[in-house]
Write a protein that holds these residues in place. Structure first.
Motif, PDB file in Angstrom:
ATOM      1  N   TRP A 158      28.216 -57.508  94.092  1.00 22.17           N
ATOM      2  CA  TRP A 158      27.109 -58.425  93.784  1.00 22.17           C
ATOM      3  C   TRP A 158      26.583 -58.166  92.384  1.00 22.17           C
ATOM      4  CZ3 TRP A 158      21.644 -57.003  93.706  1.00 22.17           C
ATOM      5  CH2 TRP A 158      20.819 -58.095  93.466  1.00 22.17           C
ATOM      6  N   MET A 159      26.522 -56.885  91.975  1.00 24.32           N
ATOM      7  CA  MET A 159      26.058 -56.578  90.617  1.00 24.32           C
ATOM      8  C   MET A 159      26.997 -57.188  89.586  1.00 24.32           C
ATOM      9  SD  MET A 159      24.398 -52.788  90.426  1.00 24.32           S
ATOM     10  CE  MET A 159      25.786 -51.847  90.956  1.00 24.32           C
ATOM     11  N   ILE A 185      23.327 -45.618  91.713  1.00 25.57           N
ATOM     12  CA  ILE A 185      23.843 -46.288  92.917  1.00 25.57           C
ATOM     13  C   ILE A 185      25.247 -45.814  93.211  1.00 25.57           C
ATOM     14  CG2 ILE A 185      24.720 -48.500  93.728  1.00 25.57           C
ATOM     15  CD1 ILE A 185      22.260 -49.766  93.103  1.00 25.57           C
ATOM     16  N   GLU A 232      20.446 -47.148  86.802  1.00 23.82           N
ATOM     17  CA  GLU A 232      20.483 -47.672  88.166  1.00 23.82           C
ATOM     18  C   GLU A 232      21.916 -47.779  88.668  1.00 23.82           C
ATOM     19  OE1 GLU A 232      18.217 -51.196  87.527  1.00 23.82           O
ATOM     20  OE2 GLU A 232      16.445 -50.389  88.497  1.00 23.82           O
ATOM     21  N   LEU A 266      29.400 -51.863 102.657  1.00 20.19           N
ATOM     22  CA  LEU A 266      28.107 -52.178 102.035  1.00 20.19           C
ATOM     23  C   LEU A 266      28.084 -51.725 100.577  1.00 20.19           C
ATOM     24  CD1 LEU A 266      25.269 -53.274 102.691  1.00 20.19           C
ATOM     25  CD2 LEU A 266      24.596 -50.953 103.204  1.00 20.19           C
ATOM     26  N   TYR A 277      31.623 -49.170 107.763  1.00 17.93           N
ATOM     27  CA  TYR A 277      30.550 -50.109 107.381  1.00 17.93           C
ATOM     28  C   TYR A 277      29.804 -49.693 106.123  1.00 17.93           C
ATOM     29  CZ  TYR A 277      26.140 -52.470 107.272  1.00 17.93           C
ATOM     30  OH  TYR A 277      25.048 -53.149 106.829  1.00 17.93           O
ATOM     31  N   PRO A 278      29.381 -48.421 105.959  1.00 15.23           N
ATOM     32  CA  PRO A 278      28.711 -48.079 104.699  1.00 15.23           C
ATOM     33  C   PRO A 278      29.594 -48.266 103.474  1.00 15.23           C
ATOM     34  CG  PRO A 278      28.270 -46.408 106.334  1.00 15.23           C
ATOM     35  CD  PRO A 278      29.338 -47.290 106.901  1.00 15.23           C
ATOM     36  N   TYR A 304      21.607 -42.415 112.532  1.00 11.14           N
ATOM     37  CA  TYR A 304      22.543 -43.321 111.869  1.00 11.14           C
ATOM     38  C   TYR A 304      21.962 -44.727 111.829  1.00 11.14           C
ATOM     39  CZ  TYR A 304      26.735 -46.027 110.979  1.00 11.14           C
ATOM     40  OH  TYR A 304      27.638 -46.897 110.450  1.00 11.14           O
ATOM     41  N   TYR A 308      19.093 -67.755  84.935  1.00  9.22           N
ATOM     42  CA  TYR A 308      19.228 -66.883  86.100  1.00  9.22           C
ATOM     43  C   TYR A 308      19.059 -65.419  85.732  1.00  9.22           C
ATOM     44  CZ  TYR A 308      21.340 -64.253  89.783  1.00  9.22           C
ATOM     45  OH  TYR A 308      21.564 -63.321  90.742  1.00  9.22           O
ATOM     46  N   ARG A 309      18.244 -64.721  86.500  1.00  9.56           N
ATOM     47  CA  ARG A 309      18.075 -63.287  86.273  1.00  9.56           C
ATOM     48  C   ARG A 309      18.376 -62.552  87.572  1.00  9.56           C
ATOM     49  NH1 ARG A 309      12.045 -62.913  84.356  1.00  9.56           N
ATOM     50  NH2 ARG A 309      11.793 -62.895  86.605  1.00  9.56           N
ATOM     51  N   PRO A 310      19.147 -61.481  87.509  1.00  9.84           N
ATOM     52  CA  PRO A 310      19.471 -60.755  88.730  1.00  9.84           C
ATOM     53  C   PRO A 310      18.269 -60.065  89.351  1.00  9.84           C
ATOM     54  CG  PRO A 310      20.980 -60.165  86.995  1.00  9.84           C
ATOM     55  CD  PRO A 310      19.936 -60.992  86.370  1.00  9.84           C
ATOM     56  N   GLU A 311      17.228 -59.746  88.602  1.00 10.36           N
ATOM     57  CA  GLU A 311      16.012 -59.126  89.144  1.00 10.36           C
ATOM     58  C   GLU A 311      16.346 -57.882  89.938  1.00 10.36           C
ATOM     59  OE1 GLU A 311      14.397 -62.354  91.249  1.00 10.36           O
ATOM     60  OE2 GLU A 311      13.091 -62.976  89.614  1.00 10.36           O
ATOM     61  N   PHE A 312      17.071 -56.973  89.313  1.00 13.65           N
ATOM     62  CA  PHE A 312      17.548 -55.829  90.055  1.00 13.65           C
ATOM     63  C   PHE A 312      16.437 -54.848  90.390  1.00 13.65           C
ATOM     64  CE2 PHE A 312      21.242 -54.053  91.687  1.00 13.65           C
ATOM     65  CZ  PHE A 312      21.091 -52.690  91.691  1.00 13.65           C
ATOM     66  N   HIS A 313      15.331 -54.893  89.645  1.00  9.29           N
ATOM     67  CA  HIS A 313      14.269 -53.922  89.926  1.00  9.29           C
ATOM     68  C   HIS A 313      13.666 -54.148  91.301  1.00  9.29           C
ATOM     69  CE1 HIS A 313      12.442 -57.487  88.134  1.00  9.29           C
ATOM     70  NE2 HIS A 313      11.426 -57.238  88.931  1.00  9.29           N
ATOM     71  N   ILE A 329      26.028 -40.196  99.679  1.00 15.33           N
ATOM     72  CA  ILE A 329      25.464 -40.515 100.990  1.00 15.33           C
ATOM     73  C   ILE A 329      26.543 -40.952 101.959  1.00 15.33           C
ATOM     74  CG2 ILE A 329      23.971 -42.166 102.171  1.00 15.33           C
ATOM     75  CD1 ILE A 329      22.045 -41.942  99.922  1.00 15.33           C
ATOM     76  N   ILE A 330      27.511 -41.723 101.478  1.00 17.53           N
ATOM     77  CA  ILE A 330      28.594 -42.148 102.374  1.00 17.53           C
ATOM     78  C   ILE A 330      29.417 -40.946 102.805  1.00 17.53           C
ATOM     79  CG2 ILE A 330      30.703 -43.489 102.531  1.00 17.53           C
ATOM     80  CD1 ILE A 330      29.476 -45.503 100.735  1.00 17.53           C
ATOM     81  N   PHE A 365      30.158 -53.964  98.470  1.00 12.63           N
ATOM     82  CA  PHE A 365      29.520 -55.278  98.427  1.00 12.63           C
ATOM     83  C   PHE A 365      28.413 -55.287  97.390  1.00 12.63           C
ATOM     84  CE2 PHE A 365      28.389 -59.296 100.131  1.00 12.63           C
ATOM     85  CZ  PHE A 365      27.016 -59.381 100.073  1.00 12.63           C
ATOM     86  N   VAL A 366      27.596 -54.217  97.365  1.00 13.30           N
ATOM     87  CA  VAL A 366      26.500 -54.164  96.389  1.00 13.30           C
ATOM     88  C   VAL A 366      27.048 -54.120  94.971  1.00 13.30           C
ATOM     89  CG1 VAL A 366      24.626 -52.717  95.547  1.00 13.30           C
ATOM     90  CG2 VAL A 366      24.853 -53.155  97.968  1.00 13.30           C
ATOM     91  N   GLY A 376      16.224 -58.482  83.804  1.00 10.11           N
ATOM     92  CA  GLY A 376      16.238 -57.869  85.115  1.00 10.11           C
ATOM     93  C   GLY A 376      17.596 -57.361  85.514  1.00 10.11           C
ATOM     94  N   ARG A 377      18.477 -57.164  84.528  1.00 12.68           N
ATOM     95  CA  ARG A 377      19.790 -56.611  84.834  1.00 12.68           C
ATOM     96  C   ARG A 377      19.651 -55.191  85.287  1.00 12.68           C
ATOM     97  NH1 ARG A 377      22.258 -58.008  79.572  1.00 12.68           N
ATOM     98  NH2 ARG A 377      22.454 -60.228  79.920  1.00 12.68           N
ATOM     99  N   PRO A 378      20.621 -54.684  86.086  1.00 13.28           N
ATOM    100  CA  PRO A 378      20.546 -53.268  86.451  1.00 13.28           C
ATOM    101  C   PRO A 378      20.704 -52.398  85.212  1.00 13.28           C
ATOM    102  CG  PRO A 378      22.617 -54.220  87.162  1.00 13.28           C
ATOM    103  CD  PRO A 378      21.773 -55.361  86.709  1.00 13.28           C
ATOM    104  N   ILE A 408      18.847 -59.223  97.815  1.00  6.59           N
ATOM    105  CA  ILE A 408      19.875 -60.203  97.440  1.00  6.59           C
ATOM    106  C   ILE A 408      19.468 -61.599  97.890  1.00  6.59           C
ATOM    107  CG2 ILE A 408      22.247 -60.894  97.860  1.00  6.59           C
ATOM    108  CD1 ILE A 408      23.029 -58.024  97.973  1.00  6.59           C
ATOM    109  N   THR A 454      26.635 -61.174  89.583  1.00  7.52           N
ATOM    110  CA  THR A 454      25.416 -61.734  89.014  1.00  7.52           C
ATOM    111  C   THR A 454      25.254 -61.388  87.554  1.00  7.52           C
ATOM    112  OG1 THR A 454      24.191 -59.781  89.684  1.00  7.52           O
ATOM    113  CG2 THR A 454      24.203 -61.639  91.200  1.00  7.52           C
ATOM    114  N   TRP A 487      20.882 -46.649 108.250  1.00  2.00           N
ATOM    115  CA  TRP A 487      21.722 -47.694 107.681  1.00  2.00           C
ATOM    116  C   TRP A 487      21.133 -49.080 107.880  1.00  2.00           C
ATOM    117  CZ3 TRP A 487      24.695 -46.682 103.941  1.00  2.00           C
ATOM    118  CH2 TRP A 487      25.263 -45.418 103.847  1.00  2.00           C
TER     119      TRP A 487
END
Lengths: 305, 229
Positions: free
Chosen positions: B220-221, B118, B114, B213, B209-210, A115, A148-153, B125-126, B216-217, B108-110, A130, B224, A119
């Motif tokens: 954030w997507m 995700i 992706e 997370l 917690y997962p 675990y 601004y670019r998120p740069e997700f790659h 996975i969770i 949260f991700v 650079g957007r997802p 991030i 941004t 994680w």
């Protein structure tokens, strides 16, 4: 729970096997294995003998715990047999390494879990990506050309790097230690899961470090790298030093040096790639904008000619 | 014949004493009641207009949306799980995160893939994590809950796109930050309200917690996301 008498009995059988393989050795029927080792005259009398025997018996116990083959669900469930308190204890142990306290023996105690490593790696991937994105944004905020670019790659790149490090390097270290253990019997190796555990928990310190890296002070970033590398490097060194110190000096120091340098490589690589300072991104950014313009002017020049 | 039976079936030795002779008349009617209701139901769902079928599923999905927006520990979400709602939400979110602009490589957007990966791999996975830690929830129930609880974040995405139409200054960023934070908190709270009961008591934090997370991700997507100028 096995009683101490059972453990003693198993140790005696081990010593009996050793003695039976050496018919020339003196056969004294004394239960303490260190005395038997001294009498055979081939094994070094070592204060860490108790540790070795505890290690062997704990390995035996760990082997008994794994139920079912690797295709059953219960097999994998045995690797998640931890409580919240235990995970927090292990994280605390990885952040505060004290000399003389082996992380594996003190915190993991023959209950390695997957675990924590998994994680912590996932959190590290996202925190590096991030925070890197945030630090680029903060350092370029004054630049009016900056969009601004998120740069997700970068998340994919970070994931590949962190997971390769956290799984391939322990595999290499474990393989090397096991090979040395088969060559020279004094070395006490760790199981593969314990190695993965140590590496996974040692990466925890990089999570707050990567968040603090968003502060755009050059000297602070390098100071943080040094502190993080010292802490997590010492966790690794304190864990693996007892395993290799019985080996030849050269092998021992080389192994330690390789472990520490790989760890440093990960830290510095993450810092340089994800947290590029303003000069790097400025030049690459303006380079991207200039090149189409220079192509344009070259075409124009070509046409005029 | 009884002797043959006796030798071949020693287990039922006692039963061989019982014999049905011809003097006791055994007669009657054995009739299996034909459940014409089942046949009618099958015929009716095949016969009903397509509109009814679709509306029934949509109503179920809509009812679960209401349960997510006002989480009050009801077991309806867990009992009748379905994956239509999560699929709908995931595709909507991934499409809205595209922006539809031509210079998508620079930004650079997802990518759509992706976001999709995700959300779905993250949920799998969770779910595996909670099952490995000893949770009693089933695999698809957990997927269903995690997928449905993306709804507040999808609503936040719609709000963010509307706010971005008005400009990309500091005020709009502050508004988007507040909206995304609130919806992220709502999603996490809603999913833990549904999932927390199925975990052993001393591992609840390890399971929550997962989830934290994960949302949260996604948050954030969403935060941004910016339209190109």
């Amino acid at each position: 729970m096995a009683s101490p008498d059972d453990l003693q009995f198993q140790e005696f059988e081990e010593a009996a096997d050793l003695l039976s393989s050496n018919p020339g050795a003196a056969t004294l029927s004394i239960s303490s294995p260190s005395v038997a080792a001294a009498s055979s005259g081939e094994v070094k009398v070592d204060l860490s003998d108790d540790e070795d025997n505890q290690q062997e018996s704990s390995e035996l116990l760990a082997g008994e715990k794994q139920t079912g083959g690797f295709w059953t669900f219960e097999y994998y469930q045995s690797f998640f047999n931890v409580d919240t308190v235990q995970v927090l204890d292990r994280i605390k142990g990885s952040v505060m390494p004290l000399p003389g306290r082996n992380f594996v023996k003190h915190n993991i105690r023959s209950n390695p879990d997957l675990y924590g490593p998994f994680w912590i790696c996932v959190t590290l991937v996202f925190s590096v990506a991030i925070s890197g994105n945030l630090s680029t944004f903060l350092s370029e905020m004054g630049d009016t050309d900056y969009h601004y670019r998120p740069e997700f790659h970068r998340v994919s790149i970070a994931a590949v790097a962190v997971f390769l490090y956290a799984w391939l390097v322990p595999l290499g270290v474990w393989g090397f230690l096991t090979w040395r253990q088969s060559v020279e019997r004094q070395i006490s190796g760790y199981t593969f899961l314990e190695t993965v555990c140590v590496y996974g928990y040692s990466l925890f310190i990089y999570i707050p470090t990567s968040i603090l890296w968003t502060i755009p002070l050059y000297w602070l970033q390098w100071l943080l790298i040094v502190i993080a590398m010292v802490i997590s490097g010492s966790v690794l060194v304190l864990t693996f030093w007892p395993a290799v110190r019985d080996d030849t000096k050269l092998t021992a120091f080389t192994t330690m040096a390789v472990i520490v340098s790989l760890h440093a490589l990960l830290a510095v690589g993450c810092k340089l790639y994800f947290f590029q300072t303003a000069t790097y991104t400025g030049s690459s950014h303006s380079g991207q904008q200039i090149t189409p313009a220079s192509n344009h002017t070259a075409l124009n020049v070509g046409k005029h000619q | 014949m009884a002797e043959v039976e006796e030798s071949s079936k020693p287990l039922f030795a006692g039963l061989s004493d019982i014999s049905i002779s011809e003097d006791i008349p055994v007669e009657g009617d054995i009739s299996v009641p034909v459940s014409s209701q089942n046949a009618d139901n099958d015929l009716s769902t095949l016969d009903e207009p397509v509109k009814d079928t679709i509306l029934r599923d949509l109503r179920a999905v809509g009812q679960k949306f209401v349960h997510v927006m006002y989480p009050k520990k009801s077991s309806a979400l867990l009992r009748d799980w379905d994956l239509w709602g999560p699929l709908l939400l995931c595709v909507t979110l991934a499409l809205m995160l595209q922006g539809g602009s031509a210079d998508s490589e620079e930004d650079g957007r997802p990518q759509f893939a992706e976001v999709f990966v995700i959300i779905w791999f993250g949920s799998v996975i969770i779910t595996l994590n909670s099952k490995l830690l000893g949770g009693t929830i089933s695999f698809f129930q957990s997927l269903c809950v995690l997928g449905y609880c993306i709804l507040p974040l999808t609503v936040a995405m719609i709000v963010c796109r509307i706010v971005l139409l008005g400009g990309t200054g500091g005020v709009s960023f502050a508004v988007r930050l507040v909206v995304v934070t609130a919806s992220f908190g709502w999603s996490t709270f809603a999913s833990t309200a549904f999932l927390a009961d199925s975990q052993p008591a001393n591992r609840k934090a390890l399971v929550v917690y997962p989830v934290f997370l994960f949302y949260f991700v996604i948050g954030w997507m969403i935060l941004t996301f910016s339209t190109s100028q």
